[in-house]
Structures are given as structure tokens and as C-alpha cells.
Design a protein around this motif. Structure first.
Motif, PDB file in Angstrom:
ATOM      1  N   GLN A 115     -96.554 -22.730  37.136  1.00  0.00           N
ATOM      2  CA  GLN A 115     -96.976 -23.213  38.447  1.00  0.00           C
ATOM      3  C   GLN A 115     -97.866 -22.219  39.184  1.00  0.00           C
ATOM      4  O   GLN A 115     -98.708 -22.632  39.990  1.00  0.00           O
ATOM      5  CB  GLN A 115     -95.740 -23.525  39.305  1.00  0.00           C
ATOM      6  N   CYS A 116     -97.672 -20.924  38.940  1.00  0.00           N
ATOM      7  CA  CYS A 116     -98.425 -19.884  39.641  1.00  0.00           C
ATOM      8  C   CYS A 116     -99.429 -19.205  38.714  1.00  0.00           C
ATOM      9  O   CYS A 116     -99.621 -17.981  38.763  1.00  0.00           O
ATOM     10  CB  CYS A 116     -97.473 -18.852  40.233  1.00  0.00           C
ATOM     11  N   TYR A 117    -100.005 -19.947  37.828  1.00  0.00           N
ATOM     12  CA  TYR A 117    -100.904 -19.345  36.834  1.00  0.00           C
ATOM     13  C   TYR A 117    -102.180 -18.859  37.497  1.00  0.00           C
ATOM     14  O   TYR A 117    -102.763 -19.530  38.350  1.00  0.00           O
ATOM     15  CB  TYR A 117    -101.213 -20.359  35.745  1.00  0.00           C
ATOM     16  N   LEU A 118    -102.576 -17.624  37.109  1.00  0.00           N
ATOM     17  CA  LEU A 118    -103.838 -17.045  37.562  1.00  0.00           C
ATOM     18  C   LEU A 118    -104.650 -16.707  36.318  1.00  0.00           C
ATOM     19  O   LEU A 118    -104.144 -16.091  35.366  1.00  0.00           O
ATOM     20  CB  LEU A 118    -103.596 -15.777  38.386  1.00  0.00           C
ATOM     21  N   TYR A 169    -105.059 -13.063  34.540  1.00  0.00           N
ATOM     22  CA  TYR A 169    -104.037 -12.444  33.680  1.00  0.00           C
ATOM     23  C   TYR A 169    -104.153 -12.883  32.231  1.00  0.00           C
ATOM     24  O   TYR A 169    -103.363 -12.476  31.399  1.00  0.00           O
ATOM     25  CB  TYR A 169    -102.633 -12.766  34.201  1.00  0.00           C
ATOM     26  N   MET A 178     -97.535 -11.754  38.027  1.00  0.00           N
ATOM     27  CA  MET A 178     -98.464 -12.818  38.365  1.00  0.00           C
ATOM     28  C   MET A 178     -97.866 -13.720  39.438  1.00  0.00           C
ATOM     29  O   MET A 178     -98.547 -14.103  40.409  1.00  0.00           O
ATOM     30  CB  MET A 178     -98.804 -13.628  37.114  1.00  0.00           C
ATOM     31  N   VAL A 179     -96.588 -14.074  39.279  1.00  0.00           N
ATOM     32  CA  VAL A 179     -95.924 -14.917  40.277  1.00  0.00           C
ATOM     33  C   VAL A 179     -95.871 -14.212  41.623  1.00  0.00           C
ATOM     34  O   VAL A 179     -96.107 -14.823  42.680  1.00  0.00           O
ATOM     35  CB  VAL A 179     -94.516 -15.296  39.782  1.00  0.00           C
ATOM     36  N   GLU A 187     -97.943 -11.874  42.731  1.00  0.00           N
ATOM     37  CA  GLU A 187     -99.287 -11.850  43.320  1.00  0.00           C
ATOM     38  C   GLU A 187     -99.649 -13.227  43.872  1.00  0.00           C
ATOM     39  O   GLU A 187    -100.242 -13.344  44.960  1.00  0.00           O
ATOM     40  CB  GLU A 187    -100.298 -11.417  42.265  1.00  0.00           C
ATOM     41  N   TYR A 188     -99.279 -14.284  43.140  1.00  0.00           N
ATOM     42  CA  TYR A 188     -99.589 -15.632  43.590  1.00  0.00           C
ATOM     43  C   TYR A 188     -98.887 -15.929  44.915  1.00  0.00           C
ATOM     44  O   TYR A 188     -99.484 -16.486  45.845  1.00  0.00           O
ATOM     45  CB  TYR A 188     -99.170 -16.623  42.509  1.00  0.00           C
ATOM     46  N   ASP A 207    -100.471 -13.974  47.671  1.00  0.00           N
ATOM     47  CA  ASP A 207    -101.752 -14.572  48.027  1.00  0.00           C
ATOM     48  C   ASP A 207    -101.547 -15.823  48.877  1.00  0.00           C
ATOM     49  O   ASP A 207    -102.234 -16.041  49.888  1.00  0.00           O
ATOM     50  CB  ASP A 207    -102.513 -14.903  46.745  1.00  0.00           C
ATOM     51  N   LYS A 208    -100.589 -16.658  48.442  1.00  0.00           N
ATOM     52  CA  LYS A 208    -100.313 -17.867  49.220  1.00  0.00           C
ATOM     53  C   LYS A 208     -99.806 -17.539  50.622  1.00  0.00           C
ATOM     54  O   LYS A 208    -100.188 -18.184  51.616  1.00  0.00           O
ATOM     55  CB  LYS A 208     -99.281 -18.729  48.486  1.00  0.00           C
TER      56      LYS A 208
END
Length: 376
Positions: free
Chosen positions: A311-314, A317, A331-332, A334-335, A338-339
């Protein structure tokens, strides 16, 4: 007692030692001329009066008299304390002697008690030895009694067997006796017949039919005697082997008892091992259950992390299949940050927009009010 002794040393060391020759302790009294009244006669002035107590005249100053009195008092106190200390020393000596006597009595009683305890221990050891010897004797007597009882039983059985054989032999003897009485007439007849035979007939043994029967009977008789003798020897061997058989039976019974005891011990040990194994199995099952729960929790946690990573793919990475758990969590994180930052900025913009809108509306209202007041 030790405190009193140390108090003595402290008293004697703290108070000053006053010598008897100290001039401060002496009271100086001068014999001055008596005071004479003017009206007194001349001849009676120098006459020695009797029964008159003269008071000494003190010529020292008051400070000197006080110092001499204090010194005298101190010396008196020192002497009194010295006497008390001597008395205490005497009491201390008596107490020490009494304590020494008591300690000697106690040591003597202690030695007596140790001697009595040693005697009691020796008697106890002798009694235990006596009991052990009696137990050994009892076991030997019991074994001997059992062996004698078994031998007696075997002898009774043997007596019963021999009695039965004797009855059989007597019956056989009676039958043979009856048979002999039955065949006696035939023997008499044969003997009478032989008497009537000529003498030359008996000398020809090779042609006679009776001599082979007689020799056969003699041979059978000798064989019967040998068999009887062999039977007696076999019976003697059997009798000699009976004690050895009894000993072997006793050893077998003892070995059987020992084997049964070892078997019971091994069975109890087996039961203990079974209980231990059951407990170990229960513990293993508990540990396996806990490890299974832990694995399930870890699996659920990994699935949750994978779902969040999807769900939080960037794209920065890289591909999702090549990421490890830590990279996915970063990654999660950072996501989410960011959100959250985007949400904060949006709220600020919305708040600033609403503020500008409110200001514009207020300015518009002010302008409209001014226009109403000043129409063109």
C-alpha cells in the motif's frame, strides 16, 4: 569487673598525687601573746590558767586556708577512693577465683559427659553389633530350619514311597508264598520221582533237561543280585545328591528373590522414567505450542508488513520483491511521514485560505457599509 578495674586506673591516673610533705597541706598557727585587759592584775597576767581551752590564731590568708582545705579534702577523697578500689580489687579477685573454680568444675563435668558419651557410643555400637550378629544367626537358623523342614518333607515322602514299596513287596511275597504252597505238591512229586530214578540217569548231565533250567535260574539269580546291588548304589547316589539338590533349590530361590527385587527396582525406575518422559513430553508440547504461536505471530507480522509495503510502495526503493523487512519498514515509515507532512501542509493552506476568505468578506462588508453611508 573489667569496667571497675579500668575505672580504678582512670581514677588513679586522673587525680593528682599529694605528698604528706607538701607545705600547702600544713596549717601554720602562731603562738602570740595573749590579749590582756587593762583592768587585770599584774600578778595574774602571766599566771598559767588551768582548764582553759585556747583557740588557735590563724595567720594565713583566706585564700591560703581555702587552698589547704581543698587539698586536704582531695587527699581524703583519693584515700577513700583508694580504699574503695582496694575493696573492689578484693571482690574482683574473689570473683575471679570463683569463676576459675566454676570453669574447672565445668571442665570436669564436660570431661565426665564426654566420657559418658563415649561409653554410650561404645555400648550403642556393641548393641548394634550384637543385633546384627543375632540377625545373621536368626537368618542362618531360619535357612537351616527351612532346609531341615524341606529335608524332613522329602524324607517323609521317601518313607511313604518305601512304605508303599514294602506293602507291594509284602503283597508280592504273600502271592509268591501262596504260589509256592500251591506248587509244593509238584515239587514233592518231582523229588519223589527223582528218588525213583536210577543213579546213572542223574550222572548224565548233558542229556538231562533239568540242568539247563537250573543254570538259567542261577544266571538269573546272579543277574538279579547284580541289579539289586546296582539299584542300591544308584539309591545311595540319589541320597548323596539330595543335599546338593536342596542347596541348588535354595540358591535358585535366593537368585529368584534377588531377580524379583532387581525386577521391582527396574520397574520402579521404569515408572519414574515414564513419568519423567511424560513431563518432558508435556514440556515439549508446551514449548512447541509456544513456538507455533510465535511463528504464527511472526507470520502475521510479516504479512502485515508486506500489505503495508504494497500500500505504501515508493518507486525510489526499487522492486518490492527484492526488499527485505527493514527496507519495507523504512519505506512505510517514509511514506507515512510524507503523507503526514502533506496533510499538515494541506491543513495550513486550508486555514490560510479560510483566513483570507474571512478577511475578504469582512473587507467587502466594510466597503458595502461605506457605500451605503455615502451614496453617489
Amino acid at each position: 569487673m573489667g569496667l571497675q578495674y579500668s575505672g580504678k586506673n582512670m581514677t588513679t591516673s586522673s587525680l593528682p598525687v599529694l605528698e604528706g610533705s607538701d607545705p600547702r597541706l600544713k596549717l601554720t598557727v602562731g603562738n602570740r601573746i595573749r590579749n590582756v585587759f587593762v583592768t587585770q592584775l599584774e600578778d595574774t597576767r602571766h599566771r598559767k590558767e588551768e582548764h582553759v581551752n585556747y583557740l588557735p590564731v590563724v595567720t594565713e590568708t583566706s585564700s591560703r586556708v581555702l587552698e589547704a582545705g581543698v587539698n586536704t579534702l582531695l587527699k581524703t577523697l583519693v584515700l577513700k577512693k583508694q580504699a574503695e578500689l582496694d575493696k573492689v580489687d578484693q571482690q574482683l579477685t574473689l570473683k575471679r577465683q570463683e569463676f576459675k573454680n566454676r570453669m574447672e568444675a565445668l571442665s570436669w563435668r564436660k570431661s565426665e559427659l564426654e566420657l559418658k558419651q563415649q561409653q554410650t557410643t561404645e555400648r550403642l555400637m556393641k548393641f548394634e553389633k550384637f543385633v546384627a550378629e543375632n540377625e545373621v544367626k536368626r537368618r542362618r537358623a531360619l535357612q537351616k530350619y527351612e532346609a531341615t523342614l524341606e529335608l524332613d518333607i522329602s524324607k517323609q515322602r521317601e518313607i511313604g514311597d518305601l512304605t508303599d514299596q514294602l506293602k507291594q513287596l509284602r503283597a508280592r511275597k504273600q502271592v509268591l508264598k501262596e504260589r509256592m504252597s500251591k506248587y509244593k505238591i509238584y515239587e514233592d512229586y518231582l523229588m519223589k520221582t527223582i528218588d525213583h530214578f536210577p543213579s546213572t540217569y542223574l550222572d548224565n548231565g548233558s542229556e538231562s533237561l533239568v540242568m539247563p533250567i537250573i543254570r538259567r535260574h542261577e544266571t538269573l539269580t546272579i543277574t538279579h543280585q547284580e541289579l539289586l546291588q546296582r539299584l542300591r548304589s544308584l539309591e545311595e547316589e540319589v541320597e548323596q545328591g539330595r543335599p546338593q539338590l536342596l542347596i541348588m533349590k535354595q540358591e535358585h530361590s535366593i537368585k529368584t528373590l534377588m531377580a524379583n527385587k532387581e525386577l521391582s527396582d527396574l520397574q520402579s525406575e521404569l515408572e519414574t522414567l515414564r513419568e519423567t518422559n511424560k513431563q518432558a513430553e508435556v514440556n515439549l508440547l508446551l514449548e512447541q505450542d509456544l513456538s507455533r504461536q510465535k511463528v504464527e505471530e511472526e507470520g502475521r507480522l510479516l504479512m502485515a508488513i508486506n500489505n503495508l509495503a504494497e500500500q505504501c510502495y515508493l518507486s525510489t526503493y526499487g522492486p518490492l520483491e527484492n526488499m527485505n523487512m527493514l527496507t519495507m519498514m523504512d519505506m512505510v515509515k517514509e511514506y507515512i511521514l510524507d503523507k503526514a507532512d502533506t496533510e499538515r501542509r494541506a491543513r495550513r493552506l486550508m486555514e490560510s485560505g479560510s483566513a483570507m476568505t474571512s478577511r475578504n468578506s469582512s473587507d467587502r462588508q466594510k466597503r458595502e457599509g461605506v457605500n451605503e453611508k455615502h451614496p453617489q
